[in-house]
Design a protein around this motif. Structure first.
Motif, PDB file in Angstrom:
ATOM      1  N   UNK A  84       0.829  -1.207   0.000  1.00 29.26           N
ATOM      2  CA  UNK A  84       0.000   0.000   0.000  1.00 29.26           C
ATOM      3  C   UNK A  84       0.865   1.259   0.000  1.00 29.26           C
ATOM      4  N   UNK A  85       1.939   1.252   0.771  1.00 28.97           N
ATOM      5  CA  UNK A  85       2.827   2.420   0.835  1.00 28.97           C
ATOM      6  C   UNK A  85       3.494   2.666  -0.511  1.00 28.97           C
ATOM      7  N   UNK A 117       9.050  14.188  11.664  1.00 29.39           N
ATOM      8  CA  UNK A 117       8.978  13.396  12.882  1.00 29.39           C
ATOM      9  C   UNK A 117       9.644  12.040  12.659  1.00 29.39           C
ATOM     10  N   UNK A 118      10.258  11.468  13.694  1.00 28.88           N
ATOM     11  CA  UNK A 118      10.759  10.086  13.577  1.00 28.88           C
ATOM     12  C   UNK A 118       9.608   9.154  13.183  1.00 28.88           C
ATOM     13  N   UNK A 122       6.028   8.463  15.179  1.00 30.30           N
ATOM     14  CA  UNK A 122       4.760   8.926  14.608  1.00 30.30           C
ATOM     15  C   UNK A 122       3.774   7.766  14.480  1.00 30.30           C
ATOM     16  N   UNK A 123       4.280   6.595  14.072  1.00 32.40           N
ATOM     17  CA  UNK A 123       3.408   5.413  13.974  1.00 32.40           C
ATOM     18  C   UNK A 123       2.847   5.032  15.342  1.00 32.40           C
ATOM     19  N   UNK A 143       0.784   5.115   6.939  1.00 30.39           N
ATOM     20  CA  UNK A 143       0.752   6.567   7.039  1.00 30.39           C
ATOM     21  C   UNK A 143       2.153   7.164   7.142  1.00 30.39           C
ATOM     22  N   UNK A 144       3.087   6.426   7.757  1.00 31.30           N
ATOM     23  CA  UNK A 144       4.442   6.976   7.930  1.00 31.30           C
ATOM     24  C   UNK A 144       5.435   6.416   6.905  1.00 31.30           C
ATOM     25  N   UNK A 145       5.017   5.415   6.111  1.00 31.29           N
ATOM     26  CA  UNK A 145       5.960   4.765   5.198  1.00 31.29           C
ATOM     27  C   UNK A 145       5.891   5.288   3.767  1.00 31.29           C
ATOM     28  N   UNK A 146       4.752   5.827   3.344  1.00 35.62           N
ATOM     29  CA  UNK A 146       4.582   6.193   1.935  1.00 35.62           C
ATOM     30  C   UNK A 146       5.486   7.337   1.508  1.00 35.62           C
TER      31      UNK A 146
END
Length: 269
Positions: A84-85, A117-118, A122-123, A143-146
């Motif tokens: 997905x990312x 953000x790290x 964030x995750x 949300x944090x990988x894309x």
């Protein structure tokens, strides 16, 4: 020529290993010796034996059975996050790089905001707000990988969008979506796939870490990180409780990292 044969052999070997790992993840539950959810306090914290090859946990559940059910959750959740990312990040990055202007500034600003953000912190924050659960953990990691894929695909598009064959396509009246799908994506997809495969091992660790913190898979789901979190309370009395889930997690990460490395060398030929 010798180096190419060596890399081909390495790639074939690691491909076979990763296929075997995925087959075990898919089919392992059918060979589980016990029900992974069945509790028996009279059998709690038993050491490895013929009946329980990996021992039992604090509720008397078979650790081997729980590992066979839990490994696919960790592995395929990570694959879902990476897939997905990759799709989301590559699409937005390609649009940003090709169109430029307002679209590039808007998407770039979103990427910069997220990457300020790290990523794991964030995750954790997102999963904490959403609550525990494997779906929420997957969403938090997507949300944090894309953003990394967006930046990477944008740089690749910027490298190819001024090539002569694209100018010829525009002169022949090709539409933007046609140029992106037919000419740009085929030229950037290979390095993106390599990057995605190399990222799976990291995401497996991240997913397990969320579960370890109580923000991923919820009890009684037999996810590797959640099992290790439960096991730390009994480490002195039952070290096997932590060792076996941790060992399976380590093997899974090493297999994907090794395959990603072999794939990268293969594409560089």
């Amino acid at each position: 020529m010798v180096e190419q044969k060596k890399i081909d052999r390495l790639f074939l070997t690691r491909t076979i290993i990763i296929i075997l790992l995925l087959c075990v993840a898919l089919l392992g539950r059918y060979f589980a010796p016990h029900d992974p959810y069945l509790t028996s306090l009279s059998s709690a914290l038993q050491p490895p034996s013929w009946e329980y090859p990996f021992g039992t946990d604090h509720l008397g559940r078979c650790i081997l059975s729980r590992v066979l059910y839990g490994a696919p959750i960790s592995i395929f959740s990570a694959i879902a996050v990476v897939f997905a990312s990759t799709i989301l990040g590559t699409f937005l990055g390609a649009i940003s790089g090709y169109l430029g202007g307002v679209a590039e500034k808007f998407i770039s600003q979103i990427v910069i905001t997220f990457q300020a953000f790290p990523s794991f912190l964030l995750a954790v924050s997102v999963a904490g707000v959403l609550g525990s659960g494997i779906r929420n953990g997957i969403f938090a990691l997507i949300l944090v990988s894309w953003t990394s894929y967006a930046r990477f695909s944008k740089s690749l598009v910027n490298r190819v969008k001024h090539e002569n064959y694209l100018h010829v396509a525009r002169l022949h009246g090709a539409k933007t979506h046609h140029i992106v799908v037919k000419y740009i994506f085929p030229n950037i997809i290979s390095p993106i796939i390599v990057t995605s495969v190399q990222e799976i091992g990291t995401i497996i660790l991240s997913m397990s870490a969320l579960s370890f913190l109580g923000l991923g898979a919820a009890a009684p789901m037999p996810e590797l990180g959640a099992m290790m979190s439960e096991a730390r309370k009994h480490l002195q009395l039952a070290p096997w409780y932590l060792i076996f889930p941790g060992l399976i997690l380590l093997i899974s990460v090493i297999c994907f990292n090794s395959f990603g490395d072999a794939l990268r060398k293969k594409t560089e030929l």
